[in-house]
Design a protein around this motif. Structure first.
Motif, PDB file in Angstrom:
ATOM      1  N   ASP A  83      -7.724   4.622   2.216  1.00 35.78           N
ATOM      2  CA  ASP A  83      -7.078   3.718   1.964  1.00 35.78           C
ATOM      3  C   ASP A  83      -6.073   3.212   2.935  1.00 35.78           C
ATOM      4  O   ASP A  83      -5.501   2.233   3.261  1.00 35.78           O
ATOM      5  CB  ASP A  83      -6.118   4.287   0.723  1.00 35.78           C
ATOM      6  N   LYS A  84      -5.565   4.519   3.656  1.00 40.66           N
ATOM      7  CA  LYS A  84      -4.519   4.368   4.793  1.00 40.66           C
ATOM      8  C   LYS A  84      -5.347   3.512   6.011  1.00 40.66           C
ATOM      9  O   LYS A  84      -4.619   2.554   6.560  1.00 40.66           O
ATOM     10  CB  LYS A  84      -4.182   5.480   5.309  1.00 40.66           C
ATOM     11  N   MET A  85      -6.501   3.702   6.225  1.00 44.25           N
ATOM     12  CA  MET A  85      -7.361   3.227   7.348  1.00 44.25           C
ATOM     13  C   MET A  85      -7.574   1.556   6.812  1.00 44.25           C
ATOM     14  O   MET A  85      -7.240   0.791   7.862  1.00 44.25           O
ATOM     15  CB  MET A  85      -8.558   3.647   7.507  1.00 44.25           C
ATOM     16  N   LYS A  86      -7.931   1.216   5.792  1.00 43.28           N
ATOM     17  CA  LYS A  86      -7.912  -0.271   5.406  1.00 43.28           C
ATOM     18  C   LYS A  86      -6.632  -0.916   5.390  1.00 43.28           C
ATOM     19  O   LYS A  86      -6.538  -1.794   6.004  1.00 43.28           O
ATOM     20  CB  LYS A  86      -8.418   0.017   3.644  1.00 43.28           C
ATOM     21  N   ASN A  91      -3.240  -4.547   8.127  1.00 44.85           N
ATOM     22  CA  ASN A  91      -2.174  -5.012   9.023  1.00 44.85           C
ATOM     23  C   ASN A  91      -2.323  -5.334  10.283  1.00 44.85           C
ATOM     24  O   ASN A  91      -1.954  -6.497  10.955  1.00 44.85           O
ATOM     25  CB  ASN A  91      -0.873  -3.878   9.041  1.00 44.85           C
ATOM     26  N   TYR A  92      -3.436  -4.790  11.085  1.00 46.25           N
ATOM     27  CA  TYR A  92      -3.264  -5.129  12.354  1.00 46.25           C
ATOM     28  C   TYR A  92      -4.296  -6.678  12.483  1.00 46.25           C
ATOM     29  O   TYR A  92      -3.792  -7.562  13.169  1.00 46.25           O
ATOM     30  CB  TYR A  92      -4.498  -4.335  13.059  1.00 46.25           C
ATOM     31  N   LEU A  93      -5.108  -6.859  11.383  1.00 44.47           N
ATOM     32  CA  LEU A  93      -5.720  -8.197  11.421  1.00 44.47           C
ATOM     33  C   LEU A  93      -4.787  -9.441  10.930  1.00 44.47           C
ATOM     34  O   LEU A  93      -4.863 -10.399  11.414  1.00 44.47           O
ATOM     35  CB  LEU A  93      -6.889  -8.304  10.409  1.00 44.47           C
ATOM     36  N   SER A  94      -3.792  -9.098  10.212  1.00 44.22           N
ATOM     37  CA  SER A  94      -2.695 -10.039   9.968  1.00 44.22           C
ATOM     38  C   SER A  94      -1.817 -10.278  10.932  1.00 44.22           C
ATOM     39  O   SER A  94      -1.601 -11.440  11.104  1.00 44.22           O
ATOM     40  CB  SER A  94      -1.841  -9.569   8.562  1.00 44.22           C
ATOM     41  N   GLU A  95      -1.490  -9.345  11.978  1.00 46.06           N
ATOM     42  CA  GLU A  95      -0.697  -9.788  12.862  1.00 46.06           C
ATOM     43  C   GLU A  95      -1.488 -10.282  14.141  1.00 46.06           C
ATOM     44  O   GLU A  95      -0.751 -11.123  14.958  1.00 46.06           O
ATOM     45  CB  GLU A  95      -0.419  -8.168  13.564  1.00 46.06           C
ATOM     46  N   ILE A  96      -2.810 -10.278  14.292  1.00 45.99           N
ATOM     47  CA  ILE A  96      -3.304 -10.932  15.361  1.00 45.99           C
ATOM     48  C   ILE A  96      -3.768 -12.429  15.098  1.00 45.99           C
ATOM     49  O   ILE A  96      -4.229 -13.237  15.648  1.00 45.99           O
ATOM     50  CB  ILE A  96      -4.760 -10.228  15.939  1.00 45.99           C
TER      51      ILE A  96
END
Length: 97
Positions: A83-86, A91-96
């Motif tokens: 869950d933490k990795m997902k 979060n990363y994908l939303s930032e890029i």
């Protein structure tokens, strides 16, 4: 010992760790095995060599909070929790975007 591209006497002070003789001996005796185990673990997850450069850059820029040992356990906990990795990837994908 790896001085990360520096001659030993040119190594920045913040990259050095002072160890007692026993700890230095222990660290020297297990360091190669630990490095090989880390690379093997990363590659077992199908990371390519080019990904190792990305991970290396991340470690170079990482903020160590508290101390390296606590940070290592926190990273292990993060990597071991689906869950933490997902959430991290989301979060990363939303930032890029």
């Amino acid at each position: 010992m790896n001085y990360h591209g520096y001659n030993p006497w040119e190594t920045p002070s913040e990259q050095l760790i002072t160890l007692c003789e026993n700890c230095h001996e222990h660290e020297s005796s297990i360091s190669k095995e630990a490095e090989n185990t880390l690379v093997r673990s990363i590659k077992s997850k199908r990371f390519l060599s080019s990904d190792l450069f990305v991970l290396s850059e991340g470690f170079d820029n990482m903020y160590v909070v508290n101390c390296a040992e606590v940070t290592a356990y926190a990273i292990r906990d993060l990597f071991s929790n689906e869950d933490k990795m997902k959430a991290l990837v989301r979060n990363y994908l939303s930032e890029i975007k």
